[in-house]
Enzyme design. Sequence first.
Site, mmCIF file in Angstrom:
data_model
loop_
_atom_site.group_PDB
_atom_site.id
_atom_site.type_symbol
_atom_site.label_atom_id
_atom_site.label_comp_id
_atom_site.label_asym_id
_atom_site.label_seq_id
_atom_site.Cartn_x
_atom_site.Cartn_y
_atom_site.Cartn_z
ATOM 1 N N ILE A 220 1.969 -14.124 -7.974
ATOM 2 C CA ILE A 220 1.100 -15.269 -7.986
ATOM 3 C C ILE A 220 0.376 -15.398 -9.450
ATOM 4 O O ILE A 220 -0.419 -14.292 -9.787
ATOM 5 C CB ILE A 220 0.500 -15.378 -6.719
ATOM 6 N N TYR B 250 -2.827 1.146 -5.765
ATOM 7 C CA TYR B 250 -2.517 -0.291 -5.255
ATOM 8 C C TYR B 250 -1.227 -0.189 -4.172
ATOM 9 O O TYR B 250 -1.310 -0.730 -3.127
ATOM 10 C CB TYR B 250 -2.267 -1.171 -6.379
ATOM 11 N N SER C 2 1.696 -7.153 -0.384
ATOM 12 C CA SER C 2 2.200 -7.453 -1.423
ATOM 13 C C SER C 2 3.635 -6.713 -1.725
ATOM 14 O O SER C 2 4.181 -6.253 -0.796
ATOM 15 C CB SER C 2 1.314 -6.420 -2.625
#
Length: 259
Positions: free
Chosen positions: A195, A162, A149
């Site tokens: 995205i 995350y 990411s």
Amino acid sequence: MKDLKEYIILITGGTSGNGLGILKYILPYFKKAIVVDKEKNKLKDEINMLEKVNNENFYQKIKFYQCDLEDFHEREKLIYDLKKNEKIIHTIVNNAGISLGYRSNSNIEEKLDIWRKTIEINLTAPYHLTTGLSDILADNIGTIINITSLNSRLAFPGNPSYMASKGGLRQLTLSLSIDLAERGIRVNAIAPGYIKTNMTAQSWNDYEKRKDRQSRTILGRWGEPCDLGGTVCYLASNMSSYITAQEIFVDGGWSSKGL
């Protein structure tokens, strides 16, 4: 990329979001796709629409394995079944992931629960599957592709688990690239930007946030899940035979934009 016609690819989290977008892109190129997810959802319907456009039977090239990647025992069963049934895999795409930002008033127990769950799915599961399946990963032409990411390198607020998981997955990519090099297996990562998926729906549905994230890219648009598919094909093929230990950003230029 003609070599891909003989290759078998495994994609985790392949029934929705980025995983489904990658799957739909790569199906015409690969011999077979193994899809791992908690449930099939609308996989067949999605592939049927793809078949109508291309006039080709793609669904027969898919084999689905159900697995909750958060669960150690389910991962162990998955590894056992794959080694028993598949014999050889050429590419593993560790795509499955979650993002569970916490509220400002979340207590420590809630934060730690989010941390544990996120690390288990986003980082431990890719390591577990990769090491567990390494015996059937093809020597000299095998590849591992980890989906990281923007957050593997850039700081975003309110989601430390995350960010830590994706930073860890980037480092795992480097580590595995060294450990598996003696077998000629290459290990790389793809780092998506924003995205349009269910994971980013909150930002997409907020007009101001949508425009803000769009403005941060050089190309001036959000990405689509299928935008990742070409990079997957490239990294899985012999066209990238001298590329390993790299993280390729598919982010519309977000990570490079200045003024």
